[in-house]
Design an enzyme around this catalytic site. Sequence first.
Site, short mmCIF file in Angstrom:
data_model
loop_
_atom_site.label_atom_id
_atom_site.label_comp_id
_atom_site.label_asym_id
_atom_site.label_seq_id
_atom_site.Cartn_x
_atom_site.Cartn_y
_atom_site.Cartn_z
N GLU A 25 35.43 39.24 41.03
CA GLU A 25 34.96 38.02 40.36
C GLU A 25 33.77 38.25 39.43
OE1 GLU A 25 36.09 38.13 43.46
OE2 GLU A 25 37.19 36.30 43.93
N ALA A 52 42.86 34.18 42.18
CA ALA A 52 43.10 32.83 41.69
C ALA A 52 43.58 32.96 40.25
CB ALA A 52 41.82 32.02 41.77
N GLY A 65 40.80 35.86 45.02
CA GLY A 65 41.34 34.84 45.94
C GLY A 65 42.44 35.38 46.84
N GLU A 85 40.70 37.07 49.60
CA GLU A 85 40.10 36.02 50.45
C GLU A 85 41.17 35.35 51.32
OE1 GLU A 85 38.29 34.48 46.81
OE2 GLU A 85 36.40 34.44 47.89
N1 CAA Z 1 45.38 35.04 37.11
C1 CAA Z 1 46.30 34.76 36.16
N2 CAA Z 1 47.19 35.66 35.71
C2 CAA Z 1 47.13 36.91 36.24
C3 CAA Z 1 46.21 37.27 37.22
C4 CAA Z 1 45.31 36.26 37.67
N3 CAA Z 1 44.42 36.48 38.65
N4 CAA Z 1 46.40 38.56 37.54
C5 CAA Z 1 47.41 39.00 36.79
N5 CAA Z 1 47.86 38.01 35.99
C6 CAA Z 1 48.94 38.06 35.01
C7 CAA Z 1 48.52 38.76 33.74
O1 CAA Z 1 47.85 37.87 32.87
C8 CAA Z 1 49.87 39.21 33.22
O2 CAA Z 1 50.49 38.11 32.60
P1 CAA Z 1 51.15 38.27 31.11
O3 CAA Z 1 52.28 39.25 31.31
O4 CAA Z 1 51.60 36.88 30.79
O5 CAA Z 1 50.06 38.81 30.23
C9 CAA Z 1 50.66 39.53 34.46
O6 CAA Z 1 49.99 38.87 35.52
C10 CAA Z 1 50.69 41.01 34.80
O7 CAA Z 1 49.36 41.47 34.84
P2 CAA Z 1 48.84 42.75 34.00
O8 CAA Z 1 49.65 42.93 32.77
O9 CAA Z 1 47.36 42.61 33.85
O10 CAA Z 1 49.21 43.92 35.05
P3 CAA Z 1 48.49 45.32 35.18
O11 CAA Z 1 49.34 46.11 36.13
O12 CAA Z 1 48.16 45.91 33.86
O13 CAA Z 1 47.08 45.01 35.91
C11 CAA Z 1 45.67 43.93 37.55
C12 CAA Z 1 47.07 44.48 37.20
C13 CAA Z 1 44.66 45.09 37.58
C14 CAA Z 1 45.75 43.29 38.92
C15 CAA Z 1 45.24 42.91 36.45
O14 CAA Z 1 46.30 41.98 36.27
C16 CAA Z 1 44.00 42.13 36.83
O15 CAA Z 1 42.90 42.64 36.70
N6 CAA Z 1 44.19 40.86 37.23
C17 CAA Z 1 43.08 39.97 37.54
C18 CAA Z 1 42.43 40.30 38.89
C19 CAA Z 1 41.25 39.40 39.13
O16 CAA Z 1 40.27 39.42 38.40
N7 CAA Z 1 41.31 38.61 40.18
C20 CAA Z 1 40.24 37.68 40.55
C21 CAA Z 1 40.50 36.33 39.95
S1 CAA Z 1 39.16 35.22 40.15
C22 CAA Z 1 39.29 34.59 41.72
O17 CAA Z 1 40.17 34.97 42.48
C23 CAA Z 1 38.29 33.53 42.08
C24 CAA Z 1 38.27 33.15 43.51
O18 CAA Z 1 37.63 33.77 44.32
C25 CAA Z 1 38.89 31.94 43.95
#
Ligand code: CAA
Length: 261
Positions: free
Chosen positions: A135, A67, A112, A115
């Site tokens: 999460e 998400a 998400g 999921e």
């Molecule tokens: N939400 C918003 N933006 C996201 C995102 C997310 N879940 N995942 C990645 N992005 C964005 C980053 O902010 C980044 O944007 P900017 O260039 O503007 O900074 C862009 O995508 C590229 O990401 P990274 O630079 O971080 O890429 P990376 O290759 O270094 O890392 C990754 C990749 C390990 C997937 C890392 O992006 C990451 O950890 N993302 C978050 C994953 C996460 O925690 N997901 C769970 C979200 S909570 C949820 O989903 C709740 C639910 O159950 C409903």
Amino acid sequence: MSEFKILKIEVENQIALLTISQPKVLNALNETTMEELESAFCNRLKEADVGAIILTGAGEKAFVAGADIKELAQLNPLDARLKALRGHALLEVIEGFPKPVIAAINGYCLGGGCELALACHLRIASENAQFGLPEVKLGLIPGYGGTQRLPRLVGKGRAMEMILSGESISAQEAARIGLVNRVVSRENLIPKCRELAERILRNAPLAVRYSIEAVNTGLEMSLQEATRLEASFFGLSCATEDMREGTRAFTEKRKPQFKGR
Ligand code: CAA
């Protein structure tokens, strides 16, 4: 012009390739994406020219990285609950969709995104895919059904480990524990998903539809109730023209011509 900003839908030979296309944010699910997915499954994908759906993410890196964390950061508890309920409603539509939905997982499949993949009927991953429910690393718990669908698919112990550690697993490990059906090379991902969809599309559409419903609904019942439900669907399948055609084609040693009736 497409009615969608983020989704792309390309229909070819009855197979809809549905792409979540926001690769700059690794296809993170924001409000617009969720609205568009709702609209796609409630309208375009229900149309008669679509027999199966392949759901994937645009770009080289991600299926869906979760998400949208920037949106989540703004939520108060009440809105967060509503957001989760809305996500559940969408994922239930996908899970109960009467046509097969195959997730083509081409990279990060997190939170998400994982999921969303869990709600699909089948999951095929490319070698570079990674799966996780991270999460807890954000102070959250999975909010789109992960605490429920993951243990049902891979067992409580494995699900607990993924949910409590928040750590990702490889595509190979995901296949080993039954989280995905199989792993293929990146370039073969969509072709293999198409092949699978084509194989399903050769079968009687109503039988496929009743099977999806029997598996999904039956898993939430006692075995006795569930086998009774199966008997009802079995009876229903015998009321179809396709059942007459399928059984006749077998005895006449020819390929059946199913009509979805
Ligand atoms: N939400 C918003 N933006 C996201 C995102 C997310 N879940 N995942 C990645 N992005 C964005 C980053 O902010 C980044 O944007 P900017 O260039 O503007 O900074 C862009 O995508 C590229 O990401 P990274 O630079 O971080 O890429 P990376 O290759 O270094 O890392 C990754 C990749 C390990 C997937 C890392 O992006 C990451 O950890 N993302 C978050 C994953 C996460 O925690 N997901 C769970 C979200 S909570 C949820 O989903 C709740 C639910 O159950 C409903």
